[in-house]
Design a protein around this motif. Structure first.
Motif, PDB file in Angstrom:
ATOM      1  N   GLU A 196       0.834  -1.211   0.000  1.00 14.31           N
ATOM      2  CA  GLU A 196       0.000   0.000   0.000  1.00 14.31           C
ATOM      3  C   GLU A 196       0.864   1.255   0.000  1.00 14.31           C
ATOM      4  O   GLU A 196       0.602   2.215  -0.717  1.00 14.31           O
ATOM      5  CB  GLU A 196      -0.941   0.021   1.225  1.00 14.31           C
ATOM      6  N   GLU A 197       1.900   1.242   0.847  1.00 11.15           N
ATOM      7  CA  GLU A 197       2.814   2.397   0.881  1.00 11.15           C
ATOM      8  C   GLU A 197       3.537   2.547  -0.462  1.00 11.15           C
ATOM      9  O   GLU A 197       3.800   3.661  -0.909  1.00 11.15           O
ATOM     10  CB  GLU A 197       3.864   2.218   1.986  1.00 11.15           C
ATOM     11  N   ALA A 198       3.858   1.421  -1.083  1.00 10.58           N
ATOM     12  CA  ALA A 198       4.551   1.473  -2.378  1.00 10.58           C
ATOM     13  C   ALA A 198       3.670   2.153  -3.422  1.00 10.58           C
ATOM     14  O   ALA A 198       4.143   2.995  -4.194  1.00 10.58           O
ATOM     15  CB  ALA A 198       4.943   0.068  -2.828  1.00 10.58           C
ATOM     16  N   VAL A 199       2.375   1.813  -3.419  1.00  6.50           N
ATOM     17  CA  VAL A 199       1.452   2.467  -4.357  1.00  6.50           C
ATOM     18  C   VAL A 199       1.390   3.966  -4.041  1.00  6.50           C
ATOM     19  O   VAL A 199       1.422   4.804  -4.942  1.00  6.50           O
ATOM     20  CB  VAL A 199       0.037   1.832  -4.282  1.00  6.50           C
ATOM     21  N   GLY A 200       1.339   4.288  -2.755  1.00  9.73           N
ATOM     22  CA  GLY A 200       1.314   5.701  -2.342  1.00  9.73           C
ATOM     23  C   GLY A 200       2.550   6.442  -2.831  1.00  9.73           C
ATOM     24  O   GLY A 200       2.459   7.531  -3.394  1.00  9.73           O
ATOM     25  N   THR A 260      11.784  -5.300  12.886  1.00 11.25           N
ATOM     26  CA  THR A 260      12.460  -4.030  12.577  1.00 11.25           C
ATOM     27  C   THR A 260      12.468  -3.675  11.095  1.00 11.25           C
ATOM     28  O   THR A 260      12.728  -2.526  10.748  1.00 11.25           O
ATOM     29  CB  THR A 260      13.923  -4.071  13.071  1.00 11.25           C
ATOM     30  N   GLU A 261      12.244  -4.640  10.207  1.00 12.94           N
ATOM     31  CA  GLU A 261      12.259  -4.312   8.773  1.00 12.94           C
ATOM     32  C   GLU A 261      11.547  -5.400   7.985  1.00 12.94           C
ATOM     33  O   GLU A 261      11.651  -6.579   8.299  1.00 12.94           O
ATOM     34  CB  GLU A 261      13.703  -4.195   8.256  1.00 12.94           C
ATOM     35  N   SER A 262      10.837  -4.962   6.939  1.00 13.19           N
ATOM     36  CA  SER A 262      10.323  -5.900   5.933  1.00 13.19           C
ATOM     37  C   SER A 262      10.923  -5.497   4.608  1.00 13.19           C
ATOM     38  O   SER A 262      11.000  -4.308   4.284  1.00 13.19           O
ATOM     39  CB  SER A 262       8.799  -5.817   5.829  1.00 13.19           C
ATOM     40  N   SER A 263      11.354  -6.477   3.845  1.00 11.95           N
ATOM     41  CA  SER A 263      11.936  -6.219   2.539  1.00 11.95           C
ATOM     42  C   SER A 263      11.142  -7.054   1.530  1.00 11.95           C
ATOM     43  O   SER A 263      11.394  -8.249   1.367  1.00 11.95           O
ATOM     44  CB  SER A 263      13.418  -6.618   2.586  1.00 11.95           C
ATOM     45  N   HIS A 264      10.152  -6.401   0.905  1.00 15.41           N
ATOM     46  CA  HIS A 264       9.254  -7.123  -0.007  1.00 15.41           C
ATOM     47  C   HIS A 264       9.961  -7.447  -1.313  1.00 15.41           C
ATOM     48  O   HIS A 264      10.699  -6.615  -1.852  1.00 15.41           O
ATOM     49  CB  HIS A 264       8.007  -6.282  -0.297  1.00 15.41           C
ATOM     50  N   ALA A 308       3.948  -4.901 -11.986  1.00 17.11           N
ATOM     51  CA  ALA A 308       3.193  -4.170 -13.012  1.00 17.11           C
ATOM     52  C   ALA A 308       1.831  -3.729 -12.463  1.00 17.11           C
ATOM     53  O   ALA A 308       1.378  -2.609 -12.726  1.00 17.11           O
ATOM     54  CB  ALA A 308       3.011  -5.058 -14.249  1.00 17.11           C
ATOM     55  N   ARG A 309       1.209  -4.593 -11.672  1.00 15.40           N
ATOM     56  CA  ARG A 309      -0.108  -4.230 -11.097  1.00 15.40           C
ATOM     57  C   ARG A 309       0.029  -3.083 -10.100  1.00 15.40           C
ATOM     58  O   ARG A 309      -0.778  -2.171 -10.061  1.00 15.40           O
ATOM     59  CB  ARG A 309      -0.747  -5.440 -10.417  1.00 15.40           C
ATOM     60  N   LEU A 310       1.107  -3.156  -9.315  1.00 13.78           N
ATOM     61  CA  LEU A 310       1.372  -2.101  -8.324  1.00 13.78           C
ATOM     62  C   LEU A 310       1.575  -0.756  -9.037  1.00 13.78           C
ATOM     63  O   LEU A 310       1.004   0.274  -8.653  1.00 13.78           O
ATOM     64  CB  LEU A 310       2.664  -2.474  -7.585  1.00 13.78           C
ATOM     65  N   ALA A 311       2.385  -0.790 -10.112  1.00  9.82           N
ATOM     66  CA  ALA A 311       2.660   0.432 -10.874  1.00  9.82           C
ATOM     67  C   ALA A 311       1.374   0.973 -11.491  1.00  9.82           C
ATOM     68  O   ALA A 311       1.108   2.188 -11.448  1.00  9.82           O
ATOM     69  CB  ALA A 311       3.705   0.140 -11.953  1.00  9.82           C
ATOM     70  N   ALA A 312       0.554   0.068 -12.035  1.00 14.77           N
ATOM     71  CA  ALA A 312      -0.688   0.491 -12.697  1.00 14.77           C
ATOM     72  C   ALA A 312      -1.628   1.170 -11.697  1.00 14.77           C
ATOM     73  O   ALA A 312      -2.294   2.157 -12.027  1.00 14.77           O
ATOM     74  CB  ALA A 312      -1.370  -0.709 -13.342  1.00 14.77           C
ATOM     75  N   ARG A 313      -1.659   0.644 -10.480  1.00  9.76           N
ATOM     76  CA  ARG A 313      -2.527   1.265  -9.458  1.00  9.76           C
ATOM     77  C   ARG A 313      -2.116   2.699  -9.165  1.00  9.76           C
ATOM     78  O   ARG A 313      -2.907   3.503  -8.697  1.00  9.76           O
ATOM     79  CB  ARG A 313      -2.479   0.447  -8.155  1.00  9.76           C
ATOM     80  N   ALA A 314      -0.838   3.017  -9.421  1.00  8.79           N
ATOM     81  CA  ALA A 314      -0.336   4.378  -9.165  1.00  8.79           C
ATOM     82  C   ALA A 314      -0.287   5.204 -10.449  1.00  8.79           C
ATOM     83  O   ALA A 314       0.283   6.292 -10.459  1.00  8.79           O
ATOM     84  CB  ALA A 314       1.052   4.299  -8.527  1.00  8.79           C
TER      85      ALA A 314
END
Ligand code: AVI
Length: 342
Positions: free
Chosen positions: A175-179, A302-306, A314-320
């Motif tokens: 979600e933050e990535a799309v933001g 302390t950290e997540s690295s997706h 591509a879907r993430l980029a399209a959402r933004a």
């Protein structure tokens, strides 16, 4: 040599004295949660930043060298897409190691705009880049690039080419990535765009208002991922444990870093590597007058690295509001570099 560095970096939303208060608020909230957590941005004090630089040179940590090799191989193709006169905007420029590969390949870039929250890194990197690229206007902007900000008006018009390498996008939740990608699109598409500036009228670089070169790490075998985040020399462990020392140094805590151990694990369902600090025993600590207890085996996340698969990216980029114009990877399909266009 013309040193075109604008030394008066714009301080858009500079952190200043609010930094300690923000750190304290995050620590108190994170350690009071049912599942203890601390935001990964606080891993990067000067000690943490130096340890991260050391991580990027570890044999197990493939992302940095793999991305650099892809960028080296594809810099001319990126330059052809960008066209002449691009304004290069780097989000979270840090030590700005990789952008030189792009700046050298681009046709007469109009300016380089590094954006980072840490003014000391920004000024060093900006001075180095300006020295290495004679005549290139370097216009640092101090800003938290995860929050809305505008580029200063003195940044020249011209098609903008964003740069977000290092798989930093992986440290955001999806979600933050799309933001972030939406915010980057708004920053890059505003003021530049097709038909304006030195890039207008050329065959290359046409058809898009703005572009973003994005480095993203890919899903792969758990053993490779866990080794990359838990190296044999223990550098990543020191990087993670330094967060406890930082809390002690800056917030007057009495945490015992020796009472915790580093753990990296691949979370298959969420497709992310998680870093945790695991309490070795039942213990308590006081931070700024607040008491916290830790059960034996309890962890602080302390950290997540997706890590991404190409279709998910591509879907993430399209959402933004972006489409993927180019997508490259290395022969082992470890890491990806994409050019997003809008
Ligand atoms: C900065 N970031 C992209 C690194 C990563 O791979 O998630 C931070 C890191 N944490 C442990 N090793 C490296």
């Amino acid at each position: 040599m013309s040193l075109a560095l604008d030394l008066a970096a714009d301080r858009a939303g500079a952190p200043g004295g609010g930094q300690r208060a923000a750190f304290l608020a995050d620590v108190l909230a994170g350690l009071s949660a049912a599942r203890k957590t601390l935001p990964c941005k606080w891993l990067y004090d000067p000690e943490g930043a130096a340890l991260f630089e050391a991580i990027t040179r570890l044999p197990e940590y493939y992302p940095t060298r793999t991305e650099t090799a892809i960028l080296r191989e594809r810099a001319d193709a990126i330059a052809a897409l960008a066209g002449p006169g691009a304004v290069v905007v780097e989000f979270g420029s840090g030590s700005a190691e990789k952008v030189g590969l792009l700046l050298r390949a681009l046709d007469r870039p109009a300016a380089y705009v590094p954006v980072d929250i840490a003014p000391e890194w920004l000024d060093d990197a900006a001075a180095r880049l300006a020295g290495a690229h004679a005549g290139l206007p370097v216009m640092p902007v101090v800003a938290d690039f995860t929050r809305p900000f505008a580029l200063p008006t003195r940044v020249p018009a011209g098609r903008r080419l964003g740069f977000f390498p290092g798989s930093t996008i992986g440290n955001f939740t999806p979600e933050e990535a799309v933001g972030f990608l939406g915010l980057a699109r708004r920053v890059l598409a505003a003021g530049g765009g097709a038909g304006s500036g030195a890039g207008s009228g050329s065959g290359s670089g046409s058809g898009a208002k703005a572009r973003l070169v994005l480095g993203a790490d890919l899903v792969k075998a758990a053993s490779v991922l866990e080794a990359a985040y838990d190296d044999a020399a223990g550098v990543t462990a020191r990087f993670n444990l330094n967060l406890l020392s930082r809390i002690n140094r800056e917030l007057g805590g009495d945490l015992d870093p020796g009472g915790f151990r580093h753990r990296a694990l691949w979370n298959t369902a969420a497709e992310r590597v998680e870093m945790h600090l695991v309490s070795r025993r039942a213990q308590r600590a006081t931070i700024a007058g607040h008491l916290f207890t830790f059960a034996e085996g309890e962890t602080i996340h302390t950290e997540s690295s997706h890590k991404y698969r190409p279709d998910r990216l591509a879907r993430l980029a399209a959402r933004a509001g972006w489409r993927i114009e180019a997508f490259w990877t290395d022969p082992d399909r470890l890491f990806s570099v994409s050019v997003l266009a809008c």
